[in-house]
Design an enzyme around this catalytic site. Structure first.
Site, mmCIF file in Angstrom:
data_model
loop_
_atom_site.group_PDB
_atom_site.id
_atom_site.type_symbol
_atom_site.label_atom_id
_atom_site.label_comp_id
_atom_site.label_asym_id
_atom_site.label_seq_id
_atom_site.Cartn_x
_atom_site.Cartn_y
_atom_site.Cartn_z
ATOM 1 N N GLY A 35 10.661 -5.976 -25.209
ATOM 2 C CA GLY A 35 9.637 -6.229 -26.197
ATOM 3 C C GLY A 35 8.991 -7.544 -25.863
ATOM 4 C CB SER A 36 5.903 -9.141 -27.050
ATOM 5 O OG SER A 36 5.221 -7.974 -26.695
ATOM 6 C CG ASP A 38 7.783 -15.384 -30.621
ATOM 7 O OD1 ASP A 38 8.867 -15.935 -30.360
ATOM 8 O OD2 ASP A 38 6.681 -15.927 -30.458
ATOM 9 C CG ASP A 114 18.228 -9.887 -24.574
ATOM 10 O OD1 ASP A 114 17.146 -9.284 -24.748
ATOM 11 O OD2 ASP A 114 18.488 -10.994 -25.086
ATOM 12 N N PRO A 116 14.081 -10.233 -20.846
ATOM 13 C CG PRO A 116 14.298 -12.088 -19.493
ATOM 14 C CD PRO A 116 14.675 -10.662 -19.584
ATOM 15 C CG ASP A 172 11.920 -8.682 -42.907
ATOM 16 O OD1 ASP A 172 11.651 -8.082 -41.842
ATOM 17 O OD2 ASP A 172 12.265 -9.880 -42.942
ATOM 18 C CG LEU A 473 2.212 -26.487 17.371
ATOM 19 C CD1 LEU A 473 2.259 -28.006 17.272
ATOM 20 C CD2 LEU A 473 1.711 -25.876 16.076
ATOM 21 C CB SER A 474 -3.394 -23.994 19.487
ATOM 22 O OG SER A 474 -4.523 -24.021 20.323
ATOM 23 C CB SER A 546 4.163 -15.525 18.086
ATOM 24 O OG SER A 546 4.701 -16.318 19.124
#
Lengths: 633, 300
Positions: A35-36, A38, A114, A116, A172, A473-474, A546
């Protein structure tokens, strides 16, 4: 609220033996809550634990004091504190990770995951959902079905959870109004039907007050159904369906204590098996029969889905970790290309073409992924065009594995249809996948057997095939050194070929640019060409920047063991830039050249190259000689 | 149609995990604390690899203050099954006078247990260690994966846990990091006891009630296991019928007064008890979230 959280079953005191016998007959039901933020998930779980009397006095005392100190419910008990376990979570008042909770009722035992609700933690929800039999989808009665509700329900459907209970919480706060409940249920049912969730039941509850959690709520006389716990207890979670399917067992481990015993240990994924049953060993494909079903408690006459056993076979056939022992008359598919849904779970996005490891049941193979056919917008469930998948992205892709694997569609089998992808450099799990089906072309293309073997090619040349892979490296001097190496080998009568980065990019790879994805494809093609040349018995020398470890590992994996020699032409960036033979660093620094290695694109140096050439200490000639010496010996 | 009981399912799941880790790790070890969860772990491991012998050694981190009955039980099990046992002990700290009576408990635990565990894992180069942790024990454990990764300093980072799906365990790890594997993750305390009863698993007799010499100290009933335990002024050893819910260093393990001298009656008392299992352990009396903190420091 009850005075105490703890009230044991009276049978425990009166007849413990009868109580324990009854425990054995209970179903084990694995549930996830989603669920979201809160929506009151933690509160609901705390309430379930409390009202089913799982909270001990000392835990209750700690909870009461924690509630006063850091609770969010004033002086009342904050049930959420029972499950928000990590300090970081309590500080932020949110749940970060999947928490597993246990409780039992006279009818069933439960493990609740549970999950998140935060968007960034989709991967945790997928973790929790992958083993669940049922999902409780929580909705805040004041807010109704939200984007997060849809997202989670889609994941529930995607992971193949059979049962959904929609719990409309905080009734409620809406005056226990039936109209509110009915509207939310209608809204959700329409959505559930649209994504193919079949078994949905709904219940109005208040987690805070305990209404309809384990007992009927006097405040909602209009609801005639069972409370939440009753709904969960009534679910059919038997695995009769798995036991009814044809037999399959993925081999985990070969049990070979001595020369007289060779057993194959595994957990029966589906179906049942008896000694004498005809089985096929995949992917090799030989058939034989089951000799014995061995366990530490003696041999069995039969094993069923869910049992861990050790099988012995009547014949000495090829079978190892990763093999699947299957019913001979109904074997699963073996293929190397599939369509699947991927859930991406890493910060670093999917790189189409990169070689990942795919683990399915006990098989681990290299796999590459095509750009997604489409991604799913989980908020609208629309199919959208995508070139990659970002963290929490979901999409449909085609994959190719380096070797064919044994599998079944995920809809038929979580064990043989669900897989994970592993990043080769970090070893992290980066994605979860669910196979839909094999692609036709993978079943129709077979490797052509050739009569002149690769060894024969090499033997005729009086040499061993080899790949000398220069990376750096180049401007490090790769091409210069590679040229010198080839000259020397040529003089020594060796048959060689030099693949150079710049030259290949003018022909074979002229359609590729310098993005990460294109660099990966560049190296993959060069690797394939180099492999064909080693098949021809040649010594291949390559000079490519590479820059990524994963691709160099991919090329290494294409070659026979010992055939690939990684040579790091190691030059500090400053030195390479100072040389700048082609003027490229200058351009990159000026921003005229994007994705330049060392400037705005990373170079991942080899961890353990076969050879490292420090160009600040050694001339190109000496370097070439060192390479040739280490090759010829 | 034959249907598996929930204990049969839990057993099959644990065996599956044990085999996966052994198949994929280079050098696994079973952390053997001699308690009831360790006893179940050993039993499951013997089952998982039968008829082959156990493909890994047992490691006991001996503080020097284990109950004598625990050491006797350990040696009996090792002899019975021909096991390889490694014992790790901090001689230096013991010689320097570190003991459970006078050293503050967190310091004692760190020096004699946590640091020794790390030292042993490093020394032997173990890349995977099986432990008997269960998710129903404690809040931090409830959130830990079955395969839990530790960095080179053995620290747990709850924020970077790997997703763990289906029955698929990714046991690959960068060099220098290691795995703590928890095959009993989904068991509850009741499951453990019931399984011990059903399978006749040998356990240390201290789990069953018997008359034993005790003192009451700081709200706990302690057993006077040997004469290294100095009685404080006013204390006399009193014989009480006691048993233990968890076992460790005897000066830190609180007993409960009980007449339960069979497994059934122990289970009965446990189910009727209103106090949780770890209450008898001084090591868990640190501030809230201490388990998470201890795990970050490398505790199992």
């Amino acid at each position: 609220m009850d005075a105490s959280g703890f009230a044991p079953d009276p049978l425990i005191a009166s007849d413990i033996a009868a109580y324990l016998a009854a425990q054995q007959a209970k179903a084990l039901i694995r549930v996830i809550t989603c669920g979201s933020v809160d929506d009151g998930k933690s509160t609901l779980i705390g309430r379930l634990l409390h009202d089913t009397h799982q909270i001990f006095d000392d835990q209750m005392a700690a909870l009461t004091s924690d509630s006063q100190r850091i609770g969010t419910q004033g002086q009342a008990i904050d049930f959420a504190l029972l499950v928000d376990g990590l300090a970081a979570e309590r500080e932020q008042g949110i749940t970060i990770d999947v928490a597993y909770r246990f409780f039992s009722t006279p009818r069933a035992k439960f493990i609740i995951a549970d999950c998140p609700g935060h968007e960034q933690y989709t991967r945790n929800m997928v973790t929790g959902a992958s083993t669940a039999d049922a999902a409780i989808v929580l909705v805040d009665a004041r807010k109704g079905v939200l984007t997060q509700t849809r997202r989670h329900s889609y994941l529930v459907q995607l992971l193949g959870i059979r049962h959904v209970v929609l719990a409309v919480n905080k009734m409620d706060l809406v005056g226990y109004d039936q109209a509110v409940f009915d509207a939310i249920v209608a809204d959700y049912q329409a959505f559930a039907a649209s994504i193919g969730l079949a078994d949905v039941s709904a219940v109005p509850i208040s987690g805070l007050g305990g209404d309809n959690v384990i007992a009927a709520a006097p405040a909602m006389p209009w609801y005639a159904g069972p409370p939440l716990l009753g709904l969960l207890e009534g679910l059919d979670v038997s695995d009769d369906a798995a036991a009814a399917r044809p037999f399959r067992m993925a081999v985990q481990w070969v049990n070979r204590p001595d020369l007289d015993f060779r057993g194959f240990a595994g957990l029966v994924n589906h179906g049942r098996v008896r000694p004498g049953d005809a089985v096929r060993i995949l992917p090799a494909g030989r058939t034989t029969t089951i000799a014995r079903i061995v366990t530490a408690d003696g041999d069995l006459d039969e094993a069923v889905a869910g049992q861990s056993v050790t099988l012995t076979l009547a014949d000495d056939v090829e079978c190892a970790r990763g093999s699947v022992i299957a019913a001979a008359e109904a074997p699963p598919t073996v293929a190397g290309q599939f369509e699947a849904t991927l859930v991406w779970m890493a910060e670093e996005p999917l790189l189409p073409g990169r070689s990942y490891l795919l683990k399915l049941a006990t098989q681990t193979v290299a796999a590459t992924i095509q750009p997604p056919k489409f991604a799913i917008n989980v908020n609208t469930l629309e199919q959208v065009a995508a070139k990659t998948l970002e963290l929490n992205g979901i999409g449909t892709v085609q994959l190719a594995t380096a070797q064919p694997i044994v599998f079944e569609p995920y809809a038929d089998s979580r064990d043989l249809g669900g897989f994970i992808l592993i990043d080769r450099a970090s070893d992290a799990t980066v994605a979860a996948g669910m196979i839909h089906f094999a692609l036709r072309r993978s079943q129709n293309i077979h490797l052509q057997a050739v009569d002149i073997s690769r060894d024969a090619h090499a033997a005729q040349k009086g040499q061993k095939a080899k790949v000398l892979w220069l990376t750096g490296l180049s401007g490090a001097g790769k091409s210069t050194i590679a040229n010198l190496v080839e000259k020397q080998l040529h003089l020594l009568g060796r048959h060689t070929f030099l693949l150079d980065g710049d030259n290949v990019r003018h022909g074979l790879n002229k359609d590729l640019g310098f993005t990460d994805a294109d660099r990966i494809e560049n190296i993959r093609r060069v690797g394939e060409v180099a492999r064909l040349m080693t098949d021809a018995g040649l010594i291949v020398i390559t000079a490519f920047i590479s820059p990524f470890r994963a691709e160099r590992a991919m090329v290494r994996a294409m070659m026979a063991p010992g055939e690939f020699m990684e040579i790091h032409v190691d030059t500090p960036l400053a030195a390479a830039e100072a040389r700048d033979v082609k003027g490229l660093y200058k351009k990159a620094r000026a921003g005229q050249l994007k994705n330049f290695t060392g400037i705005d694109s990373p170079y991942e140096a080899p961890d353990a190259p076969e050879l490292r050439i420090d160009t600040t200490m050694m001339s190109a000639e000496d370097a070439a000689m060192l390479i040739v010496e280490s090759l010829i010996g | 149609m034959m249907s598996l009981t929930h204990l049969q399912r839990l057993e099959a799941e644990s065996i599956h995990i044990l085999r996966e880790v052994v198949a994929e790790a280079e050098n696994p070890v079973l952390l053997y604390s001699i308690g009831k969860d360790s006893s179940v772990m050993l039993h499951l491991a013997l089952k998982a690899f039968a008829p082959a012998p156990l493909p890994f050694p047992l490691l006991h981190i001996a503080s020097g203050w284990d109950f004598r009955a625990m050491l006797a039980h350990r040696d009996m099990m090792v002899a019975r099954h021909g096991l390889t046992l490694l014992v790790q002990h901090n001689d230096e700290a013991a010689a320097a006078g570190v003991d459970p009576f006078d050293t503050p408990t967190p310091v004692y635990t760190r020096l004699m247990l946590t640091e020794q565990l790390k030292a042993a894992l490093d020394h032997h180069g173990f890349d995977a260690a099986f432990g008997g942790g269960r998710r129903d024990e404690e809040k931090a454990r409830a959130k830990e994966r079955i395969l839990s990764f530790r960095n080179a300093a053995h620290a747990w980072d709850p924020k970077t846990q790997r997703p763990e799906l289906w029955r698929l365990y990714n046991a690959r790890k960068p060099r220098g990091t290691s795995i703590r594997a928890f095959p009993l993750s989904n068991w509850t305390e009741l499951d453990i006891w019931q399984y011990i009863a059903l399978e006749n698993i040998p356990i240390v007799p201290l789990y069953l009630a018997a008359p034993r010499p005790t003192v009451e100290r700081d709200g706990m009933i302690l057993m006077v296991d040997d004469d290294r335990m100095a009685l404080r002024p006013g204390e006399t050893a009193v014989e009480r019928s006691i048993r233990f819910r968890t076992l460790g260093c005897y000066p830190l393990s609180g007993a409960v007064e009980s007449r339960a001298d069979t497994l059934d009656t122990v289970i009965q008392e446990m189910l009727l008890s209103t106090r949780s299992e770890r209450l008898g352990r001084a090591v868990d009396h640190d501030p809230t979230a201490s388990m998470e903190k201890k795990k970050q420091e490398g505790y199992f």
